[in-house]
Scaffold this active site. Structure first.
Site, PDB file in Angstrom:
ATOM      1  N   HIS A   1     -27.179  86.818 -39.273  1.00 14.28           N
ATOM      2  CA  HIS A   1     -27.827  86.995 -37.970  1.00 14.28           C
ATOM      3  C   HIS A   1     -28.956  86.000 -37.788  1.00 14.28           C
ATOM      4  O   HIS A   1     -29.960  86.295 -37.132  1.00 14.28           O
ATOM      5  CB  HIS A   1     -28.341  88.421 -37.799  1.00 14.28           C
ATOM      6  CG  HIS A   1     -27.244  89.425 -37.609  1.00 14.28           C
ATOM      7  ND1 HIS A   1     -27.436  90.784 -37.723  1.00 14.28           N
ATOM      8  CD2 HIS A   1     -25.916  89.280 -37.330  1.00 14.28           C
ATOM      9  CE1 HIS A   1     -26.291  91.410 -37.520  1.00 14.28           C
ATOM     10  NE2 HIS A   1     -25.361  90.505 -37.271  1.00 14.28           N
TER      11      HIS A   1
ATOM     12  N   TYR B   1     -24.511  92.237 -45.441  1.00 18.81           N
ATOM     13  CA  TYR B   1     -23.570  91.171 -45.096  1.00 18.81           C
ATOM     14  C   TYR B   1     -23.269  90.270 -46.292  1.00 18.81           C
ATOM     15  O   TYR B   1     -22.167  89.733 -46.411  1.00 18.81           O
ATOM     16  CB  TYR B   1     -24.121  90.338 -43.938  1.00 18.81           C
ATOM     17  CG  TYR B   1     -23.857  90.941 -42.581  1.00 18.81           C
ATOM     18  CD1 TYR B   1     -22.699  90.654 -41.879  1.00 18.81           C
ATOM     19  CD2 TYR B   1     -24.776  91.806 -41.990  1.00 18.81           C
ATOM     20  CE1 TYR B   1     -22.453  91.208 -40.639  1.00 18.81           C
ATOM     21  CE2 TYR B   1     -24.549  92.370 -40.744  1.00 18.81           C
ATOM     22  CZ  TYR B   1     -23.372  92.064 -40.069  1.00 18.81           C
ATOM     23  OH  TYR B   1     -23.129  92.613 -38.840  1.00 18.81           O
TER      24      TYR B   1
ATOM     25  N   ARG C   1     -30.777  96.540 -41.158  1.00 18.04           N
ATOM     26  CA  ARG C   1     -30.767  97.871 -40.542  1.00 18.04           C
ATOM     27  C   ARG C   1     -30.083  98.911 -41.416  1.00 18.04           C
ATOM     28  O   ARG C   1     -30.221 100.114 -41.191  1.00 18.04           O
ATOM     29  CB  ARG C   1     -30.087  97.807 -39.178  1.00 18.04           C
ATOM     30  CG  ARG C   1     -28.600  97.504 -39.197  1.00 18.04           C
ATOM     31  CD  ARG C   1     -28.058  97.334 -37.778  1.00 18.04           C
ATOM     32  NE  ARG C   1     -26.603  97.260 -37.703  1.00 18.04           N
ATOM     33  CZ  ARG C   1     -25.905  96.149 -37.807  1.00 18.04           C
ATOM     34  NH1 ARG C   1     -26.518  94.990 -38.029  1.00 18.04           N
ATOM     35  NH2 ARG C   1     -24.577  96.177 -37.698  1.00 18.04           N
TER      36      ARG C   1
END
Length: 847
Positions: A272, A281, A335
């Protein structure tokens, strides 16, 4: 000249395990002549990965996995049988919900998987295979095939999620599909290409911000499988070349396609564009590239031998520092910190990848990986369940490693290790008995990540929040989702925050994002403006970084507001967009052997609010035997209530066998609390179960005023009261040399070590060193040798000068970037930090 796939592989191998690929080489990556691929082998490999083989599935160790596959399939078969109009599976109405459509495809895959799993009760059930094919046809005809109606909700669903399930299902049922619906593969591939809206002409677009890192690996793996189904070598070759770009180390000074996502030379991983994301990720990328290696094994499509060392370095320098006794540290989860299944579960997926990687490695490399697998198993406080592995074959390999008495359990981390992940503004400091993890941020790296109703109260997670992990502890009882649910978001351990109440994004806007498509910035759910200002805003400070010397570390950071606050004041953002202002301060963390010394200076609040610094926050079960003891600075007894000028404090959880000490190196009122807190896990993530959690929350807060703009203290893991008393003695181990907005520095007498963070451009004198800042410096003297480490924490200086005053020293070892000269009896170190991106450079001097 153009670089072929094989040339790219050889460059990766020759350039070192995590070396930065040459920009000129990377710029030439492009289509090459298609390789000849054994499609049958590729499809068979893929099926074996997910369904296992007769040999692997005959193993007793794999039985639980086979049972889970069957149980899942029967669950969805029942849901298939009871579906109503507008549903393929009961409870998943279709037409407006992209998660329901994605789940429907996932459940078809899970049924198909059971019919191809050797040894399973449903293996070879052609009736069920026909039902799956019928389901694929029905979904395409009614809810997927019309691309003009589709693509609502989350882009990921359409470009990655559905394509992943469909591609694997078609691979599993390749023969059955060819017999019963011969046009189905071509039909679905055409639709999947059409839904690649962020791509280019139905293919990957390496210039797209959506086609990077783990997302790129997912998309290209799907396209490799689709190419095998179509017997299309050109498609496979192009997908493989696109995926190979994720193996190239990110050079921040020569970005390829503008992409900042991926692995950096210091082991950092970003997704991101600006989020430290190894633990989520990064795991996905590790898993996907290992699956690609297994999919392509023996197909003639790739030379995996040259990729394996790259992935090994990801494991050793990227993942291993962040795994403590089987737990993935909070600082790299984005998150995902708010999810209920992080931590030990995260590491299980990493272990599966390492198991598979060891199978492709050889010699000492394979031995080290296998030993590390055993080490994680032996130190984890939670049992690792191999049934959670994706592949039955990996379960069998894992069992073989555990059963091999010739493989000792051994960590790939040195016992003492301090890692500055400066490319993602994080630090990890490890010692026998504990690990310390620090989250920083800057104008390069996001303060936090919020998205999709996850991590609802993240505001200060990148402002110096830290986590002290103690050996032998069950980290689910110390951190994880319950930590964020029960500890105040304004009092996370380590943060300096204004006293105020903030609202979550759903509270502010009534939805999980800010919407204003008519504004010039075009705020929609996945717009760049949403990313920049809502989902993962960066700070506005350029100073965040530090130096490492051997196993010691120094890190410094200037606290700032984020870009949303800055641009709201500039009138760039809409009137109804809410932004919050932060407190100003400079902060330093000096990471030593027995302690981590924290300095805070220049604490001011532009809005005139009260400000506090959380020295620590720890949680425990309500029934745990928790005690807190301390002593006032003048030597008087501490009553354990209210606020006092403490010299030291000691927190003990006798039930868990843990203890932490706090030595206060400056005088100020300290407020200690031990409260029972009950909150729902849903307060941090809307999708969490509404489960009430009660914890005993221990907090240590220092309130700042005009008289207390500076603070100095030491965290002392496993401290005894006698050791804590020693910090207040005249000959105590730590001396604070400076603590103001310009320079923060400490000396540790026992280590012969001086460390300093300089925040301004003026020269600063610290214990015989003159530092031309901004800079981070560590110097250690042992016998006649002095070793100096220097880093540029702003990442934009070309040269940093450090002078050793009054001593003429000769360089006997160190980095070429450090030039040593002499003048007037002084020794001058000139450190070339041009494009070093925060890396530390050292020189060992004798004199």
């Amino acid at each position: 000249m153009d670089v072929t796939r094989r040339r790219l592989l050889s460059l990766l191998s020759a350039s070192g395990l995590l070396a930065v690929a040459r920009p000129a080489v990377a710029a030439n990556i492009g289509p090459t002549t298609s390789v000849s691929v054994d499609h049958t082998a590729l499809l068979a490999n893929t099926t074996a990965i997910f369904a296992g083989t007769p040999e692997s599935n005959a193993r007793p160790d794999v039985a639980a996995k086979l049972a889970a596959i069957e149980r899942t399939a029967r669950t969805w078969l029942a849901a298939l049988d009871s579906a109503r109009d507008g549903e393929l599976f009961t409870g998943l109405p279709l037409g407006t919900s992209d998660p329901n459509l994605n789940a429907s495809y996932q459940h078809l895959y899970e049924i198909a998987l059971a019919t191809r799993t050797p040894g399973g009760a449903l293996d070879g059930d052609t009736t069920l295979q026909s039902r799956v094919i019928d389901g694929l046809v029905w979904l395409h005809e009614h809810y997927y095939g019309d691309q003009a109606r589709g693509y609502y909700g989350n882009w990921f669903t359409w470009e990655i999620g559905i394509s992943t399930h469909v591609s694997k299902t078609l691979v599993l049922l390749d023969d059955a599909v060819a017999e019963h619906a011969p046009d189905l593969v071509a039909t679905y591939v055409a639709s999947m290409d059409a839904y690649l809206r962020n791509g280019l002409n139905g293919d990957v677009n390496l210039d797209s911000r959506f086609h990077t890192g783990a997302n790129l690996a997912d998309i290209t793996t799907n396209r490799i499988l689709q190419g095998a189904l179509l017997r299309d070598d050109a498609r496979i070759t192009k997908a493989l070349e696109d995926q190979l770009t994720v193996f190239l180390t990110i050079d921040p000074y020569a970005l390829r396609h503008g992409v900042t996502d991926g692995y950096y030379a210091d082991g950092s991983f970003i997704q991101h564009h600006s989020v430290a994301y190894t633990g989520s990720y990064g795991r996905a990328l590790l898993t996907r590239v290992m699956q690609t290696l297994k999919i392509l094994d023996g197909t003639g499509a790739a030379d995996g031998d040259t990729l394996v060392p790259v992935v090994q370095r990801w494991v050793i320098d990227g993942f291993a520092p962040l795994i403590f006794e089987g737990w993935m540290m909070e600082i790299v989860k984005g998150r995902a910190v708010s999810r209920t299944s992080t931590g030990y579960t995260d590491v299980a997926t990493v272990v599966e990848a390492i198991v598979d990687l060891s199978d492709y490695s050889s010699g000492a490399d394979a031995d080290a990986l296998k030993s590390y697998v055993k080490f994680i198993r032996s130190t984890s406080r939670a049992a690792l369940d191999p049934a959670t592995f994706v592949s039955p074959m990996s379960i069998a390999r894992y069992a073989d490693i555990l059963a091999d008495d010739s493989v000792p359990a051994a960590d790939v981390n040195p016992a003492a290790r301090s890692v500055a992940f400066n490319a993602m503004d994080k630090n990890v400091h490890r010692r026998p008995g504990y690990a310390f993890a620090l989250a920083r941020s800057s104008d390069r790296i996001s303060k936090y990540e919020y998205m999709n109703g996850e991590n609802l109260m993240p505001w200060f997670q990148g402002d110096g929040a830290y986590y002290l992990y103690l050996t032998g502890d069950d980290q689910t009882q110390a951190f994880g989702v319950d930590y964020y649910a029960t500890v105040s978001p304004y009092a996370l351990a380590g943060v300096t925050t204004p006293v105020e109440q903030r609202s979550t994004v759903p509270e502010l806007y009534g939805r999980p994002y800010y919407e204003n498509p008519g504004h010039p910035l075009g705020f929609t759910s996945s717009s760049e403006s949403q990313n920049t200002y809502v989902y993962f805003p960066r700070g506005t400070n350029g100073h965040s970084g530090g130096a490492t010397l051997d196993a010691y570390g120094a890190a410094g950071m200037v606290l700032s507001s984020d870009v949303a606050w800055r641009d709201k004041q500039a009138g760039i953002l809409p009137d109804d967009f809410v932004a919050y202002q932060n407190t100003a301060a400079t902060k330093s963390w000096f990471m030593l052997d027995d302690e981590i010394v924290v300095l805070v200076a220049g604490v001011t609040d532009p809005a005139g609010r009260a400000v506090t610094t959380a020295v620590d926050a720890r949680i425990a079960a309500p029934a745990d035997a928790v005690t807190v003891a301390g002593e006032l600075r003048g030597g008087g007894a501490w009553t354990g209530a209210g606020t006092g000028d403490l010299a030291w404090l000691r927190y003990v959880n006798a039930t868990r066998g843990t203890a932490v000490g706090y030595a206060f190196l400056s005088a100020q009122p300290v407020r200690v609390s031990l409260d029972q807190v009950t909150r729902s896990r849903r307060v941090v993530r809307t999708a969490n179960p509404d489960t009430a959690v009660t914890k005993s929350v221990f907090g240590v807060l220092v309130g700042h005023s005009q008289a207390t703009t500076a603070l100095a203290y030491a965290l002392v893991p496993h401290a005894t009261q006698d050791r804590l008393r020693g910090y207040g003695a005249p000959d105590g181990p730590v001396t604070v040399l400076a603590n103001d907005p310009g320079v923060q520095a400490v000396r540790h007498a026992g280590l012969g070590l001086v460390a300093a963070n300089v925040f301004t451009g003026d020269p600063h004198d610290v214990a015989g060193l003159r530092v031309d800042g901004p800079a981070s410096v560590i110097a250690r003297t042992r016998s006649r040798l002095t070793t100096v480490a220097v880093s540029d924490p702003t990442m934009d200086r070309d040269l940093v000068r450090v002078t050793v005053a009054g001593r003429t020293l000769t360089k006997v070892a160190g980095d070429r970037a450090v030039r040593v000269s002499h003048a007037g009896g002084d020794t001058l170190l000139e450190v070339d930090t041009h494009r070093a991106y925060g890396a530390s450079f050292t020189a060992t001097l004798r004199g």
